[in-house]
Write a protein that holds these residues in place. Structure first.
Motif: not given
Length: 248
Positions: A93-95, A97-108, A144-147
């Motif tokens: 769940p998004i709450d 997820c850390t900022a670092t995890e989100i940033q790395q995912h969207l970068q790649i 859309p899918a949870p998680g």
């Protein structure tokens, strides 16, 4: 298929490795971009590996410029970029997820393909050759899918990005044929990772397991052969191509 040059991200395993091997067997020249190397691909004389972390998006432009400068398009009919590399994590769940995890995912998974596309179009614009870009997407970009908020968002972004660039290219005299391809469910490390997650952490894991047990997950070899047909056929720029749209 006429001989050509292919730049493929994520060639160390899975779809990228399999597609690269099939293209190499046909005599094409493949430039693989991945953090790790594939022993299978290193045995080919027409394979060039670039060890690179796509998280470093500011260095992508010089990487592509260097590859393009190496390419000799004489007696070649196609120059193709295949944006295949992507992340699956974080699967929670998004709450949580850390900022670092989100940033790395969207970068790649999103920013890197955008910069790769931008650089490829810029540095090949004077080449008198068929130019094609294939962005590997997913049904997760529509459903859309949870998680899976990071993964679904990145794939939805890839779909919209492909359509926008397609609209930009449509009126060019020699447009780049950019498409997004949804391969369906394929047996890769990403699939195995999704099935292996604790269901308390990732509730969608059970659906991945059910699809696998029902035989709905296709082997990567079958997809590779299908992608060869998609490479060969021409599509209007910006098209979203689904696996079921074409017979292999």
């Amino acid at each position: 298929m006429e001989r050509g040059h292919f730049v493929i991200t994520g060639t160390s395993k899975g779809i990228g490795e399999q597609l690269a091997a099939l293209l190499l067997d046909l005599g094409h020249r493949v430039y693989g971009i991945a953090r790790g190397a594939s022993e299978r691909l290193q045995s080919y004389g027409n394979y060039v590996h670039r060890t690179f972390d796509l998280n470093d998006i500011t260095a992508i432009e010089s990487l592509i410029e260097g590859i393009v400068n190496e390419v000799n398009i004489n007696n070649s009919k196609i120059f193709c970029l295949i944006n295949n590399a992507a992340m699956l994590e974080p699967l929670k769940p998004i709450d949580r997820c850390t900022a670092t995890e989100i940033q790395q995912h969207l970068q790649i998974s999103l920013a890197a393909p955008m910069v790769l596309t931008s650089s490829f179009i810029r540095y090949t614009q004077d080449m008198d050759i068929r130019r094609k870009i294939i962005n590997i997407t997913s049904g997760s970009g529509t459903y859309p899918a949870p998680g899976m908020s990071a993964y679904c968002t990145a794939k939805a972004g890839i779909n919209m990005f492909t359509q926008c660039v397609g609209a930009e290219q449509a009126n060019h005299a020699r447009p780049v044929e950019i498409i997004a391809v949804d391969p369906g469910m394929v047996e890769t490390g990403l699939q195995a990772a999704a099935r292996g997650k604790d269901e308390q952490d990732f509730g969608m894991g059970k659906y991945f397991k059910q699809a696998y047990e029902a035989g709905q997950v296709q082997p990567v070899e079958s997809l590779g052969r299908h992608l060869l047909k998609i490479i060969e056929n021409e599509f209007s720029p910006g098209r979203l191509v689904h696996y079921a749209d074409m017979e292999p």
